[in-house]
Design a protein around this motif. Structure first.
Motif, PDB file in Angstrom:
ATOM      1  N   LYS A  45       0.880  -1.169   0.000  1.00  0.00           N
ATOM      2  CA  LYS A  45       0.000   0.000   0.000  1.00  0.00           C
ATOM      3  C   LYS A  45       0.916   1.216   0.000  1.00  0.00           C
ATOM      4  N   ILE A  46       0.767   2.096  -0.991  1.00  0.00           N
ATOM      5  CA  ILE A  46       1.615   3.280  -1.089  1.00  0.00           C
ATOM      6  C   ILE A  46       0.757   4.511  -0.849  1.00  0.00           C
ATOM      7  N   TYR A  47       1.162   5.295   0.134  1.00  0.00           N
ATOM      8  CA  TYR A  47       0.421   6.483   0.518  1.00  0.00           C
ATOM      9  C   TYR A  47       1.307   7.699   0.303  1.00  0.00           C
ATOM     10  N   ALA A  48       0.894   8.602  -0.591  1.00  0.00           N
ATOM     11  CA  ALA A  48       1.620   9.842  -0.820  1.00  0.00           C
ATOM     12  C   ALA A  48       1.211  10.847   0.252  1.00  0.00           C
ATOM     13  N   LEU A  49       2.183  11.400   0.921  1.00  0.00           N
ATOM     14  CA  LEU A  49       1.890  12.369   1.972  1.00  0.00           C
ATOM     15  C   LEU A  49       1.275  13.624   1.349  1.00  0.00           C
ATOM     16  N   PRO A  50       0.181  14.118   1.910  1.00  0.00           N
ATOM     17  CA  PRO A  50      -0.473  15.281   1.329  1.00  0.00           C
ATOM     18  C   PRO A  50       0.349  16.553   1.506  1.00  0.00           C
ATOM     19  N   HIS A  51       0.192  17.451   0.573  1.00  0.00           N
ATOM     20  CA  HIS A  51       0.829  18.768   0.608  1.00  0.00           C
ATOM     21  C   HIS A  51       2.350  18.692   0.572  1.00  0.00           C
ATOM     22  N   LEU A  52       2.886  17.618   0.052  1.00  0.00           N
ATOM     23  CA  LEU A  52       4.328  17.497  -0.129  1.00  0.00           C
ATOM     24  C   LEU A  52       4.605  17.163  -1.589  1.00  0.00           C
ATOM     25  N   PRO A  53       4.645  18.160  -2.452  1.00  0.00           N
ATOM     26  CA  PRO A  53       4.873  17.869  -3.861  1.00  0.00           C
ATOM     27  C   PRO A  53       6.281  17.339  -4.095  1.00  0.00           C
ATOM     28  N   SER A  54       6.414  16.501  -5.100  1.00  0.00           N
ATOM     29  CA  SER A  54       7.717  16.003  -5.506  1.00  0.00           C
ATOM     30  C   SER A  54       7.964  16.545  -6.907  1.00  0.00           C
ATOM     31  N   PHE A  55       9.000  17.336  -7.057  1.00  0.00           N
ATOM     32  CA  PHE A  55       9.285  17.969  -8.336  1.00  0.00           C
ATOM     33  C   PHE A  55      10.087  17.017  -9.206  1.00  0.00           C
ATOM     34  N   ILE A  56       9.508  16.627 -10.324  1.00  0.00           N
ATOM     35  CA  ILE A  56      10.127  15.675 -11.231  1.00  0.00           C
ATOM     36  C   ILE A  56      10.553  16.411 -12.501  1.00  0.00           C
ATOM     37  N   SER A  57      11.811  16.223 -12.922  1.00  0.00           N
ATOM     38  CA  SER A  57      12.314  16.871 -14.133  1.00  0.00           C
ATOM     39  C   SER A  57      11.718  16.190 -15.361  1.00  0.00           C
ATOM     40  N   GLU A  65      14.817  19.269  -4.207  1.00  0.00           N
ATOM     41  CA  GLU A  65      14.270  18.864  -2.917  1.00  0.00           C
ATOM     42  C   GLU A  65      15.320  18.099  -2.132  1.00  0.00           C
ATOM     43  N   LYS A  66      15.155  18.072  -0.817  1.00  0.00           N
ATOM     44  CA  LYS A  66      16.083  17.367   0.054  1.00  0.00           C
ATOM     45  C   LYS A  66      15.915  15.868  -0.134  1.00  0.00           C
ATOM     46  N   GLN A  67      17.021  15.163  -0.155  1.00  0.00           N
ATOM     47  CA  GLN A  67      16.998  13.712  -0.357  1.00  0.00           C
ATOM     48  C   GLN A  67      16.498  12.953   0.859  1.00  0.00           C
ATOM     49  N   ASP A  68      16.455  13.604   2.017  1.00  0.00           N
ATOM     50  CA  ASP A  68      16.011  12.918   3.233  1.00  0.00           C
ATOM     51  C   ASP A  68      14.569  13.277   3.607  1.00  0.00           C
ATOM     52  N   LYS A 103      13.586   5.742  -2.585  1.00  0.00           N
ATOM     53  CA  LYS A 103      14.705   5.506  -1.684  1.00  0.00           C
ATOM     54  C   LYS A 103      14.137   5.290  -0.288  1.00  0.00           C
ATOM     55  N   VAL A 104      14.498   4.195   0.356  1.00  0.00           N
ATOM     56  CA  VAL A 104      14.024   3.896   1.709  1.00  0.00           C
ATOM     57  C   VAL A 104      14.834   4.731   2.697  1.00  0.00           C
ATOM     58  N   LEU A 105      14.134   5.532   3.504  1.00  0.00           N
ATOM     59  CA  LEU A 105      14.788   6.398   4.482  1.00  0.00           C
ATOM     60  C   LEU A 105      14.724   5.838   5.898  1.00  0.00           C
ATOM     61  N   GLY A 106      13.730   5.019   6.162  1.00  0.00           N
ATOM     62  CA  GLY A 106      13.565   4.434   7.487  1.00  0.00           C
ATOM     63  C   GLY A 106      12.316   3.572   7.501  1.00  0.00           C
ATOM     64  N   ALA A 118       9.720   6.595   2.638  1.00  0.00           N
ATOM     65  CA  ALA A 118      10.460   6.611   1.387  1.00  0.00           C
ATOM     66  C   ALA A 118      10.420   7.980   0.728  1.00  0.00           C
ATOM     67  N   HIS A 119      11.372   8.191  -0.166  1.00  0.00           N
ATOM     68  CA  HIS A 119      11.474   9.427  -0.944  1.00  0.00           C
ATOM     69  C   HIS A 119      11.381   9.048  -2.424  1.00  0.00           C
ATOM     70  N   LEU A 120      10.442   9.654  -3.153  1.00  0.00           N
ATOM     71  CA  LEU A 120      10.315   9.393  -4.591  1.00  0.00           C
ATOM     72  C   LEU A 120      11.518   9.993  -5.300  1.00  0.00           C
ATOM     73  N   VAL A 121      12.297   9.150  -5.987  1.00  0.00           N
ATOM     74  CA  VAL A 121      13.516   9.592  -6.646  1.00  0.00           C
ATOM     75  C   VAL A 121      13.340   9.675  -8.149  1.00  0.00           C
ATOM     76  N   GLU A 122      12.641   8.698  -8.734  1.00  0.00           N
ATOM     77  CA  GLU A 122      12.515   8.657 -10.193  1.00  0.00           C
ATOM     78  C   GLU A 122      11.144   8.150 -10.586  1.00  0.00           C
ATOM     79  N   LYS A 123      10.587   8.788 -11.626  1.00  0.00           N
ATOM     80  CA  LYS A 123       9.305   8.364 -12.194  1.00  0.00           C
ATOM     81  C   LYS A 123       9.417   8.571 -13.700  1.00  0.00           C
ATOM     82  N   SER A 124       9.718   7.500 -14.433  1.00  0.00           N
ATOM     83  CA  SER A 124       9.985   7.639 -15.857  1.00  0.00           C
ATOM     84  C   SER A 124       9.784   6.304 -16.572  1.00  0.00           C
ATOM     85  N   VAL A 125       9.397   6.378 -17.831  1.00  0.00           N
ATOM     86  CA  VAL A 125       9.288   5.154 -18.635  1.00  0.00           C
ATOM     87  C   VAL A 125      10.670   4.559 -18.883  1.00  0.00           C
TER      88      VAL A 125
END
Length: 141
Positions: A45-57, A65-68, A103-106, A118-125
């Motif tokens: 089950k993956i839950y995206a934390l609200p109000h925390l956008p992840s900026f993807i190039s 964004e901070k890696q941690d 990336k697993v942070l804890g 976790a921290h979303l690092v990559e989203k790409s085909v």
């Protein structure tokens, strides 16, 4: 309401993920390549934390964004045979959108569940899937 306040339902475990560790693989002499080797494939089950956008190039990588910073909570059914402290990455295969690397942070153990921060690092085909020990080399056809 926080994720830990209620028990998740089995029907919410709709994401297929690979739990991967980062290993240094030495190939042919002194060439060293980093590869993510899957330790287990599970439903999550993956839950995206609200109000925390992840900026993807445009290339699919997280930027500015901070890696941690925790962007997602990934809940798994507790398994004794997986050492989550050595799990460095989560690879998610999606049906209608590109695959993702987290990336697993804890983590915390809330039997019968384990919640990974976790921290979303990559989203790409073009996100490369985990590499098993039996995978062919990329340059061999």
């Amino acid at each position: 309401m926080a994720q830990g306040d209620i028990e998740p339902r089995i029907s919410e475990f709709s994401h297929r993920v690979s739990i991967c560790s980062m290993l240094d693989v030495v190939e042919e002499g002194s060439t060293v390549s980093l590869s993510r080797v899957p330790a287990a494939e599970v439903w999550a089950k993956i839950y995206a934390l609200p109000h925390l956008p992840s900026f993807i190039s445009p290339y699919g990588y997280a930027i500015k964004e901070k890696q941690d910073r925790v962007t997602h909570w990934i809940t798994l059914r507790y398994k004794i045979d997986i050492d989550f402290s050595s799990a460095a990455w989560i690879y998610e295969v999606r049906r209608k959108s590109p695959p993702r690397w987290y990336k697993v942070l804890g983590f915390y153990d809330n039997e019968p569940w384990v919640v990974l921060h976790a921290h979303l690092v990559e989203k790409s085909v073009k996100a490369t899937p985990p590499r098993t020990l039996f995978s062919a080399k990329d340059d061999v056809m």
